[in-house]
Design an enzyme around this catalytic site. Structure first.
Site, PDB file in Angstrom:
ATOM      1  N   LYS A 199      -1.027  -2.784 -39.801  1.00 38.35           N
ATOM      2  CA  LYS A 199       0.412  -2.508 -39.756  1.00 38.35           C
ATOM      3  C   LYS A 199       0.843  -1.309 -38.911  1.00 38.35           C
ATOM      4  O   LYS A 199       1.752  -1.420 -38.089  1.00 38.35           O
ATOM      5  CB  LYS A 199       0.935  -2.322 -41.177  1.00 38.35           C
ATOM      6  CG  LYS A 199       0.839  -3.614 -41.973  1.00 38.35           C
ATOM      7  CD  LYS A 199       1.170  -3.381 -43.422  1.00 38.35           C
ATOM      8  CE  LYS A 199       0.525  -4.445 -44.271  1.00 38.35           C
ATOM      9  NZ  LYS A 199      -0.957  -4.477 -44.180  1.00 38.35           N
ATOM     10  N   SER A 220      14.723  21.799 -15.794  1.00 35.39           N
ATOM     11  CA  SER A 220      13.567  22.666 -15.983  1.00 35.39           C
ATOM     12  C   SER A 220      14.039  23.993 -16.522  1.00 35.39           C
ATOM     13  O   SER A 220      15.088  24.501 -16.107  1.00 35.39           O
ATOM     14  CB  SER A 220      12.845  22.859 -14.651  1.00 35.39           C
ATOM     15  OG  SER A 220      12.053  24.027 -14.707  1.00 35.39           O
ATOM     16  N   HIS A 241       0.835  -1.224   0.000  1.00 33.37           N
ATOM     17  CA  HIS A 241       0.000   0.000   0.000  1.00 33.37           C
ATOM     18  C   HIS A 241       0.868   1.271   0.000  1.00 33.37           C
ATOM     19  O   HIS A 241       0.424   2.318   0.450  1.00 33.37           O
ATOM     20  CB  HIS A 241      -0.943   0.056   1.212  1.00 33.37           C
ATOM     21  CG  HIS A 241      -1.646  -1.232   1.498  1.00 33.37           C
ATOM     22  ND1 HIS A 241      -2.908  -1.520   1.016  1.00 33.37           N
ATOM     23  CD2 HIS A 241      -1.250  -2.326   2.189  1.00 33.37           C
ATOM     24  CE1 HIS A 241      -3.270  -2.732   1.425  1.00 33.37           C
ATOM     25  NE2 HIS A 241      -2.279  -3.246   2.128  1.00 33.37           N
ATOM     26  N   LYS A 282      15.969  21.905 -10.524  1.00 29.80           N
ATOM     27  CA  LYS A 282      15.292  20.649 -10.846  1.00 29.80           C
ATOM     28  C   LYS A 282      16.066  19.714 -11.754  1.00 29.80           C
ATOM     29  O   LYS A 282      16.772  20.126 -12.654  1.00 29.80           O
ATOM     30  CB  LYS A 282      13.933  20.955 -11.494  1.00 29.80           C
ATOM     31  CG  LYS A 282      12.980  21.587 -10.497  1.00 29.80           C
ATOM     32  CD  LYS A 282      11.552  21.391 -10.892  1.00 29.80           C
ATOM     33  CE  LYS A 282      11.135  19.965 -10.684  1.00 29.80           C
ATOM     34  NZ  LYS A 282       9.762  19.765 -11.095  1.00 29.80           N
ATOM     35  N   GLN A 329      -5.467  -4.448 -43.822  1.00 27.15           N
ATOM     36  CA  GLN A 329      -4.415  -3.469 -44.120  1.00 27.15           C
ATOM     37  C   GLN A 329      -4.209  -2.534 -42.922  1.00 27.15           C
ATOM     38  O   GLN A 329      -3.169  -1.908 -42.779  1.00 27.15           O
ATOM     39  CB  GLN A 329      -4.803  -2.675 -45.364  1.00 27.15           C
ATOM     40  CG  GLN A 329      -3.786  -1.658 -45.800  1.00 27.15           C
ATOM     41  CD  GLN A 329      -4.066  -1.159 -47.218  1.00 27.15           C
ATOM     42  OE1 GLN A 329      -3.863  -1.888 -48.177  1.00 27.15           O
ATOM     43  NE2 GLN A 329      -4.552   0.057 -47.341  1.00 27.15           N
ATOM     44  N   GLU A 343       9.177   8.943 -16.675  1.00 23.99           N
ATOM     45  CA  GLU A 343       7.777   9.367 -16.853  1.00 23.99           C
ATOM     46  C   GLU A 343       7.248   8.967 -18.223  1.00 23.99           C
ATOM     47  O   GLU A 343       6.102   8.537 -18.365  1.00 23.99           O
ATOM     48  CB  GLU A 343       7.664  10.888 -16.681  1.00 23.99           C
ATOM     49  CG  GLU A 343       7.968  11.362 -15.270  1.00 23.99           C
ATOM     50  CD  GLU A 343       8.144  12.880 -15.234  1.00 23.99           C
ATOM     51  OE1 GLU A 343       9.298  13.336 -15.220  1.00 23.99           O
ATOM     52  OE2 GLU A 343       7.139  13.591 -15.237  1.00 23.99           O
TER      53      GLU A 343
END
Ligand code: ARG
Length: 463
Positions: free
Chosen positions: A330, A282, A161, A288, A327, A295
């Site tokens: 693909k 960033s 959990h 950052k 067809q 992701e």
């Protein structure tokens, strides 16, 4: 002779050519040009077989062989005039062959139809992607084994959990993914073995009256045998469905792992440091370092599963044998294969480069009363308490520690004995996380020796 405007390949009974919109919806060359190598390989095998069975003269077969090689190099060098009027890769190749070698080109399509031709091309292509996916999985498993071996004894919190549950080892966590990706590998292997029957020679749907040798073309193209039913051979696309199913399951595994990496790389967890090579910055927040690759892998499952749903939907309810609906098989498979291979490569790069933050892992492993189960087990084993009572006593001790603002090992013996007098000094031996993981020696458990044994087993399996 063809009438002006009508299709050179099938326009015999047509007085006029197709409307531009008809051509736009009908043509597949914009995407099935990707099958050019397989198409030419299939045609070469077919022509060689036609010559060997006396259906085609040796000189015609030789002209076709040489001409096909010229077409192949024209396409490879980007020197090929693809035409939407010629619909698909099969007719583009054949038409160009005619321009190069003249009349013998018209004999190549003897005892063959575009129906068995496209099934063969697409199967060869999909088989190649399966091989590439297996290669990608082997590389990823190798990177995970390296991580697991290095960190077989490093402790970290195990979660249920996403709440701290029990301490586990870094190696054990890595090996959980080795098991998943190992099953993915075997799914692709199974799919490959099942699909490896040649459709070539099934012709339009009923087989042919020409004395062809389907075993010969099957062998030339690396198939195990010719498909045994011509109707099935031209309408089977379950090889593609199976590839997409295996790819979807693999993408689920990739997505789950990617989610963990995103969480682990956050400032709140700091369980791992991802390399600069597999992170981005960033444009506004200089501090950052974003786990974009993880992701994106987490999200890519959408395309792969989407392709699977799309092809299942195309195929359901189609009567035998070939219908033009097919067809539509693909583009979905092309995109799913590209996506899967890229995701596998990106995950392998991230895993190879990432550094586990051992102090953070260890601190987190020791917090959150992670050894409460060890305490309860000790009360059962050493003090003879029934498990339910041990569970209750431990719960009381956890509440006491929580009120004190400390972890279980920081409670004093006197405090513990105030809850149950069977507790002795020995209990502190099981409250440490290292002891906890070392004690989980059951087969498949998290004990470092168990993990090392599994790493050794997998290294042998992977060769
Ligand atoms: N472009 C077609 C496809 O991809 C090739 C087969 C066409 N066969 C036919 N009978 N129209 O399915």
């Amino acid at each position: 002779m063809t009438k002006s405007g009508s299709n050179a390949m099938w326009g015999g009974r047509f007085a006029a050519g197709p409307d531009a919109i008809m051509e736009a919806i009908n043509a597949s060359i914009s995407f099935d040009k990707r099958l050019f190598a397989e198409d030419i390989e299939g045609s070469r095998a077919h022509a060689a077989m036609l010559a060997a069975t006396g259906i085609l003269s040796d000189s015609d077969a030789e002209a076709i062989r040489e001409g096909l090689l010229t077409v192949l190099s024209e396409i490879e060098t980007g020197d090929f005039p693809f035409s939407a009027a010629l619909e698909d890769i099969h007719m583009n190749v054949e038409s160009r062959l005619k321009e190069i070698i003249g009349e013998p080109a018209g004999r190549l399509h003897t005892a063959r139809s575009r129906n068995d031709q496209v099934a063969t091309d697409f199967k060869l292509w999909t088989r190649g992607q399966i091989d590439a996916a297996m290669e990608g999985l082997r590389a990823l498993i190798g990177a995970l084994l390296d991580q697991a071996e290095a960190g077989a004894g490093w402790v970290m919190p195990g979660f249920t959990h996403l709440q701290t549950a029990q301490p586990v080892t870094w190696g054990h966590h890595m090996m959980a993914y080795v098991e998943m990706f190992g099953r993915d590998l075997s799914r692709f292997r199974d799919a490959r073995a099942r699909m490896n029957e040649s459709p070539l020679g099934a012709a339009a749907l009923a087989g042919t009256s020409f004395p062809i040798d389907r075993h010969m073309t099957a062998e030339a193209l690396g198939f195990d045998r010719p498909a045994a039913n011509s109707l099935d051979a031209v309408s089977d696309r379950d090889f593609a469905l199976e590839f997409l199913s295996a790819a979807s399951i693999c993408a689920v595994h990739l997505s789950r792992f990617a989610e963990e990496l995103v969480i682990w790389a956050s400032a709140q967890f700091r369980f791992v440091v991802l390399s600069d090579r597999f992170s981005t910055g960033s444009s506004i927040m200089p501090q950052k370092k974003n786990p974009d690759a993880a992701e994106l892998i987490r999200a890519k499952i959408g395309r792969i599963l989407g392709a699977q749903v799309a092809l299942f939907t195309v195929m359901k309810g189609l009567p035998l044998a070939y219908s033009k609906d097919m067809q539509e098989d693909k583009e979905q498979v092309f995109d799913a294969a590209d996506t899967l291979l890229l995701s596998l490569a990106a995950m392998t790069g991230m895993v190879s480069d990432m550094t586990a933050n051992r102090p953070a892992l260890e601190a987190a492993a020791a917090s959150g009363f992670s050894t409460a189960t060890d305490l309860a087990d000790w009360l059962v084993r050493e003090a003879g308490l029934p498990f339910r009572e041990a569970h209750h006593v431990t719960g009381t001790l956890v509440a006491m520690a929580e009120a004190k603002g400390c972890d279980l090992p920081e409670l004093t013996l006197a405090e513990m004995q105030s809850v149950h007098d069977a507790v002795t000094e020995d209990v502190f031996g099981v409250l440490g996380v290292q002891n906890s993981v070392a004690s989980r020696t059951s087969y498949g458990g998290t004990a470092p020796d168990q993990v090392r044994a599994q790493v050794a087993r997998w290294k042998e399996v992977m060769g």
